[in-house]
Design an enzyme around this catalytic site. Structure first.
Site, PDB file in Angstrom:
ATOM      1  N   LEU A  16       0.858  -1.190   0.000  1.00  7.77           N
ATOM      2  CA  LEU A  16       0.000   0.000   0.000  1.00  7.77           C
ATOM      3  C   LEU A  16       0.890   1.235   0.000  1.00  7.77           C
ATOM      4  O   LEU A  16       0.647   2.220  -0.655  1.00  7.77           O
ATOM      5  CB  LEU A  16      -0.886   0.013   1.252  1.00  7.77           C
ATOM      6  CG  LEU A  16      -2.097  -0.901   1.262  1.00  7.77           C
ATOM      7  CD1 LEU A  16      -2.802  -0.817   2.591  1.00  7.77           C
ATOM      8  CD2 LEU A  16      -3.039  -0.581   0.126  1.00  7.77           C
TER       9      LEU A  16
ATOM     10  N   GLY B 120       6.063   3.195   5.262  1.00 10.71           N
ATOM     11  CA  GLY B 120       6.076   4.176   6.367  1.00 10.71           C
ATOM     12  C   GLY B 120       7.502   4.357   6.836  1.00 10.71           C
ATOM     13  O   GLY B 120       8.435   3.869   6.206  1.00 10.71           O
ATOM     14  N   SER B 121       7.671   5.004   7.987  1.00  7.61           N
ATOM     15  CA  SER B 121       9.034   5.165   8.503  1.00  7.61           C
ATOM     16  C   SER B 121       9.503   3.761   8.891  1.00  7.61           C
ATOM     17  O   SER B 121       8.897   3.084   9.685  1.00  7.61           O
ATOM     18  CB  SER B 121       9.028   6.081   9.714  1.00  7.61           C
ATOM     19  OG  SER B 121       7.953   5.735  10.564  1.00  7.61           O
TER      20      SER B 121
ATOM     21  N   GLU C   7       7.022  -1.443   5.792  1.00  6.50           N
ATOM     22  CA  GLU C   7       6.185  -1.519   4.602  1.00  6.50           C
ATOM     23  C   GLU C   7       4.748  -1.736   5.039  1.00  6.50           C
ATOM     24  O   GLU C   7       4.498  -2.428   6.026  1.00  6.50           O
ATOM     25  CB  GLU C   7       6.675  -2.671   3.706  1.00  6.50           C
ATOM     26  CG  GLU C   7       8.077  -2.389   3.180  1.00  6.50           C
ATOM     27  CD  GLU C   7       8.606  -3.495   2.289  1.00  6.50           C
ATOM     28  OE1 GLU C   7       9.344  -3.169   1.350  1.00  6.50           O
ATOM     29  OE2 GLU C   7       8.259  -4.667   2.525  1.00  6.50           O
TER      30      GLU C   7
ATOM     31  N   LYS D 112       1.404  -2.650   9.082  1.00  6.54           N
ATOM     32  CA  LYS D 112       2.759  -2.138   8.834  1.00  6.54           C
ATOM     33  C   LYS D 112       3.732  -3.124   9.463  1.00  6.54           C
ATOM     34  O   LYS D 112       3.628  -3.434  10.644  1.00  6.54           O
ATOM     35  CB  LYS D 112       2.941  -0.752   9.455  1.00  6.54           C
ATOM     36  CG  LYS D 112       4.342  -0.171   9.253  1.00  6.54           C
ATOM     37  CD  LYS D 112       4.465   1.201   9.898  1.00  6.54           C
ATOM     38  CE  LYS D 112       5.910   1.686   9.906  1.00  6.54           C
ATOM     39  NZ  LYS D 112       6.068   2.925  10.671  1.00  6.54           N
TER      40      LYS D 112
ATOM     41  N   ASP E 128       6.596  13.986  12.099  1.00  2.33           N
ATOM     42  CA  ASP E 128       6.851  13.804  10.650  1.00  2.33           C
ATOM     43  C   ASP E 128       5.585  14.102   9.851  1.00  2.33           C
ATOM     44  O   ASP E 128       5.140  13.284   9.040  1.00  2.33           O
ATOM     45  CB  ASP E 128       7.353  12.385  10.364  1.00  2.33           C
ATOM     46  CG  ASP E 128       7.959  12.265   8.956  1.00  2.33           C
ATOM     47  OD1 ASP E 128       8.056  11.124   8.433  1.00  2.33           O
ATOM     48  OD2 ASP E 128       8.297  13.309   8.347  1.00  2.33           O
TER      49      ASP E 128
END
Ligand SMILES: CN1C=C[C@@](O)(C#Cc2ccnc(-n3nc(C(N)=O)c4cc(F)ccc43)c2)C1=O
Length: 349
Positions: free
Chosen positions: A82, A85-86, A89, A105, A191
């Site tokens: 999708l 992210g930090s 995946e 995630k 962030d």
């Protein structure tokens, strides 16, 4: 090993939770995750932990079986990412028993910061992505969350080039509502950017996500937080001056980032990058705020919002609550939300 009658309630709970996956509450998860970093550091020594499975699921539709919740046995990932992210995946996943689908995630334990979960457990707000649980399986951490069919604002921006002013103000206002809630709970997101805003299927409801850079602010020190230790800075183009200068910072750092995101939405490119090369930190610290990047076509009220959020001095900078009111007023002045959420591509300015 501390005798059970000497453990605090939380330590007692964690002791009971180790090695199992249960349906539990946010506070159970917040206690358990504090042990994952140590495990991550020490598990190299203990091979038996390589396959250990433990965690807390927060909704009934994710069903552990015999205190286990393992990938490909109890849940499975859909093909294709999708997003990323930090340090992780993000996939669409399905619970094999209930057929329930959500987002997951997945990251290595070395990249896991407990704040990613301790800052968002118990957070319930319409503009914050709901957490559904988290499990550790060997050296992997998987965090479950609500699936947002509209994808990320970063993806929408790539497809659209740049956004019309009304739509950009609409998303900024929702992001600021989420930030206002986080800041009220002494949490810094760390962030704020288009990639960390995800959208409902109709593109009209935006929620903040990715707490991988988040931090707990301590109200005693006026909420000022030193970005040191295991703090991982957010996206360089969106960093506030006080952050790049290594000063103590507070919730106002998120407000600066939200207006960098606003410039990104309006221009189709990150601030600073059209005028300077990397590393940008020195420019962000030394140069005046990037107000020249506000499109000349913008309504004066929109320019006023961005100026109030891009004050270099945190004390002079608007709070998330104040900026949200300004953004909502500007949206009214431009005639409200009228543009469709997906429209023809506009070449970035
Ligand atoms: C509550 N919580 C728990 C974990 C968390 O820190 C995160 C995240 C994250 C980072 C990047 N991207 C996505 N991301 N999520 C979705 C989704 N939920 O549908 C998604 C969908 C995309 F198309 C692209 C990226 C996406 C989610 C967090 O906030």
């Amino acid at each position: 090993k501390t005798p059970p009658d000497k453990l605090s309630m939380d330590e007692f709970l964690v002791d009971a939770l180790k090695g199992s996956v249960i349906l539990g509450e946010a506070r159970n998860l917040a206690c358990l995750v504090k042990t994952w970093k140590e495990d991550g550091l020490s598990s190299k020594a203990k091979p038996q932990e390589i396959n250990e499975n433990e965690g807390v699921l927060l909704i009934e539709k994710l069903k552990a079986v015999d205190y286990e919740y393992r990938e490909d046995i109890h849940w499975t990932k859909f093909q294709g990412l999708l997003g990323t992210g930090s340090f992780g995946e993000v996939y669409k996943m399905e619970d094999k028993q209930t057929g329930f689908q959500c987002a997951a995630k997945k990251m290595r334990i070395e990249h896991f910061r407990e704040e990613e979960l301790t800052t968002c457990t118990g957070m319930m707000h319409e503009n914050i992505l709901p957490l559904y649980g988290a499990v550790k399986e060997g050296l992997w951490i998987t965090i479950f969350m609500k699936l947002m069919e509209g994808g990320s604002l970063g993806q929408l921006l790539k497809q659209s080039g740049y956004l019309p002013e009304d739509r950009a103000l609409h998303y900024l206002g929702q992001a600021l509502k989420g930030l206002e809630y986080l800041h009220t709970h002494n949490v810094l997101h760390g962030d704020v950017k288009a990639d960390n805003i995800v959208l409902s299927g109709d593109g009209n409801h935006a929620v903040l996500c990715d707490f991988g850079h988040a931090a707990h602010l301590h109200p005693d020190t006026m909420g000022n937080y030193l970005m040191t230790g295991d703090y991982v800075p957010g996206t360089e183009t969106h960093l506030a001056p006080e952050v790049v200068m290594g000063k103590r910072c507070n919730a106002k750092a998120d407000v600066w980032s939200s207006c960098c995101m606003m410039l990104h939405l309006l221009n189709g490119c990150h601030p600073w990058t059209r005028y300077y090369n990397y590393p940008l930190c020195l420019k962000i610290a030394k140069e005046p705020p990037p107000l020249r990047e506000i499109p000349t076509s913008c309504h004066p009220s929109t320019a006023h919002v961005i100026k109030a959020g891009l004050e270099k001095e945190p004390a002079k900078r608007a709070s998330a609550a104040e900026l949200r009111l300004k953004a909502n007023r500007a949206l009214k002045h431009v005639g409200g939300l009228k543009s469709p959420w997906r429209s023809e591509y506009r070449e970035p300015r």
